[in-house]
Design an enzyme around this catalytic site. Structure first.
Site, short mmCIF file in Angstrom:
data_model
loop_
_atom_site.label_atom_id
_atom_site.label_comp_id
_atom_site.label_asym_id
_atom_site.label_seq_id
_atom_site.Cartn_x
_atom_site.Cartn_y
_atom_site.Cartn_z
N ASN A 180 -4.98 2.79 -0.13
CA ASN A 180 -3.74 1.73 -1.47
C ASN A 180 -2.75 2.98 -2.52
O ASN A 180 -3.65 3.62 -2.75
CB ASN A 180 -4.75 0.93 -1.62
N LYS A 181 -2.05 2.33 -3.10
CA LYS A 181 -0.73 2.95 -3.92
C LYS A 181 -1.66 4.13 -5.05
O LYS A 181 -3.34 3.11 -6.09
CB LYS A 181 -0.32 2.24 -4.40
N ALA A 233 3.08 -1.92 3.14
CA ALA A 233 2.35 -1.91 4.60
C ALA A 233 3.77 -2.38 5.78
O ALA A 233 3.92 -2.44 7.44
CB ALA A 233 1.16 -1.89 4.47
N GLN A 257 6.31 0.70 -8.55
CA GLN A 257 6.75 -0.28 -8.06
C GLN A 257 6.08 -1.70 -8.99
O GLN A 257 6.90 -2.82 -8.30
CB GLN A 257 6.08 -0.15 -6.32
N ARG A 297 6.00 7.16 8.04
CA ARG A 297 5.40 7.96 7.39
C ARG A 297 3.96 7.26 7.43
O ARG A 297 4.01 6.54 8.44
CB ARG A 297 5.33 6.41 6.09
N ASP A 317 -3.21 0.03 3.08
CA ASP A 317 -1.33 -0.14 3.44
C ASP A 317 -2.98 0.61 4.75
O ASP A 317 -2.21 0.62 5.66
CB ASP A 317 -0.69 0.97 3.06
N ARG A 343 9.58 -0.55 1.79
CA ARG A 343 8.38 -0.25 1.30
C ARG A 343 6.98 -1.18 1.85
O ARG A 343 7.77 -2.34 1.07
CB ARG A 343 8.61 0.74 0.01
O1 MRU Z 1 4.34 3.33 -0.91
P1 MRU Z 1 4.80 1.91 -0.65
O2 MRU Z 1 5.41 1.41 -1.78
O3 MRU Z 1 4.89 2.09 0.06
O4 MRU Z 1 2.84 2.02 -0.93
C1 MRU Z 1 2.84 -0.18 -1.41
C2 MRU Z 1 1.53 0.02 -1.16
O5 MRU Z 1 0.43 0.78 -1.86
C3 MRU Z 1 0.69 -1.83 -1.10
O6 MRU Z 1 -0.10 -1.61 -2.31
C4 MRU Z 1 1.17 -1.62 0.01
O7 MRU Z 1 1.80 -1.65 1.00
C5 MRU Z 1 0.16 -3.08 0.54
S1 MRU Z 1 1.56 -4.41 0.71
C6 MRU Z 1 1.25 -5.80 1.13
#
Ligand code: MRU
Length: 370
Positions: A256-257, A56, A205, A92, A246, A54
């Site tokens: 972002n998350k 991006a 995470q 995704r 992302d 997971r």
């Molecule tokens: O759902 P995920 O774990 O793929 O989400 C990841 C994030 O939100 C990260 O902060 C984002 O991908 C940036 S990664 C360099």
């Protein structure tokens, strides 16, 4: 990224079998460090969907390697690879690196003639995507480092407290990470840096990945529940927030998350700089308005209703809510550019705006306008 004294990337071609791609199965961290084999493009697609990989940039790299695997499965025929690309594109929805990597691989295919070695070319391109990502992350670190150096100087060498959300670390990229790259470089330079790690419900995470990788690299850090950030900011315990993204619109809005937006609001209310670190591969030049145009992934309610934990030597899943409760599970939110102090990229730090991004990436901005 170091673990047990060994240096690892997050995805690589097996040294023993060029038809196998290997990943760190991130669902097993922090308790077990498990390397998993991907032998088919469907293995790659599942790894993205079920979040064995997971983040991006790593999602994009996994899709690229999956297309290489598809070319082996098809014996070098293009048709099945293009079909696999369609399916991978749907794994995704929010991270734009997925589309970017697949389009880059398809772009290579489009230039090949019938006699060219499709398998070899896709292998080289997937490898190049990974190698470039490592350099990009390192560049983000180099451009973000002066922000931490300036804080350390202002505080006369006292600890620099960084708050981060989710995992935008080595595990989300090929190595180094985006939000963590300046932290790792600051540590190398002898700056006293400490990271507040948001737990990042529902999949944790922060507690399971960011805390783990910071520990592996001996970076001082403290885990906090997602709602603690505002309190810490009110009490002067956060000097700077750095998160990943992302997808970044051409006007500087960032997805972002889930929970990132609330941290940005709290940072603005407390005059704390809120930076977002990103590779240029995360910019979606086709859209302006993050709130209206970025698709927000909704995931399985089970991620909210259940938590995973360790009991004895086993990982167990525990139900935490009553069965009559409706659940929604939005995986990302959008932070408008107005709340972002700056974007840290491999080419420099810029204002979160169309002008700022276009100044750093004039060719990409021009291509998008053509
Ligand atoms: O759902 P995920 O774990 O793929 O989400 C990841 C994030 O939100 C990260 O902060 C984002 O991908 C940036 S990664 C360099």
């Amino acid at each position: 990224m170091n673990t047990a004294g060994e240096s690892f990337r997050t995805i690589w071609l097996s040294p023993d079998d060029p038809a196998i791609v290997q990943i760190i199965d991130q669902r097993r961290l922090p308790h077990d460090f498990v390397i998993a084999d991907l032998g088919t493009w469907r293995d790659g697609a599942s790894a993205i969907t079920n979040m064995a990989v997971r983040g991006a940039p790593l999602i994009g790299a996994t899709a690229a390697w999956s297309l290489y695997l598809a070319s082996i499965q098809s014996g070098g025929a293009a048709g099945p690879v293009i079909e696999a690309a369609d399916k991978l594109m749907a794994t995704r929805p929010t991270a734009v690196n997925l589309r970017w990597a697949i389009e880059r691989m398809l772009g290579v295919m489009a230039k090949l003639s019938d006699h060219d070695d499709l398998i070899g070319r896709l292998r080289a391109e997937a490898q190049a995507i990974c190698d470039e990502d490592v350099e990009i992350s390192r560049g983000i670190g180099e451009h973000g480092l002066p922000l931490l150096e300036a804080i350390a100087k202002r505080k006369d060498g006292e600890t620099v407290n960084v708050l981060t959300h989710c995992n935008a670390g080595s595990l989300a990229t090929i190595n180094w990470g985006t939000a963590t790259a300046p932290v790792y470089l600051a540590q190398e330079k002898g700056i006293d840096v400490h990271v507040w790690v948001d737990e990042t419900r529902p999949r944790n995470q922060g507690s399971q990945l960011t805390a783990w990788e910071l520990a592996q690299n001996n970076v001082p850090h403290t885990l906090i529940v997602d709602n603690a950030g505002g309190h810490l900011m009110q009490h002067g315990m956060v000097d700077i927030c750095i998160t990943g993204t992302d997808r970044t619109t051409r006007s500087g809005d960032v997805a972002n998350k889930i929970g990132t937006y609330l941290k940005a609001l709290a940072a603005a209310a407390n005059n704390i700089p809120f930076y977002v670190a990103l590779p240029s591969t995360t910019i979606d030049w086709t859209i302006h308005d993050g709130l209206a145009e970025i698709p927000i992934e909704q995931r399985d309610p089970r991620e909210v209703s259940h938590v995973y934990g360790r009991v004895g030597g086993n990982t167990v899943e525990t139900l935490t809510v009553g069965s009559d409760t409706a659940i929604s599970n939005y995986a990302f939110d959008v932070t408008p550019a107005s709340l972002v102090t700056g974007l840290i990229t491999e080419c420099g730090v810029c204002e979160a705006s169309e002008v700022g991004l276009a100044a750093l990436f004039p060719d990409l901005a021009r291509q998008a306008n053509d």
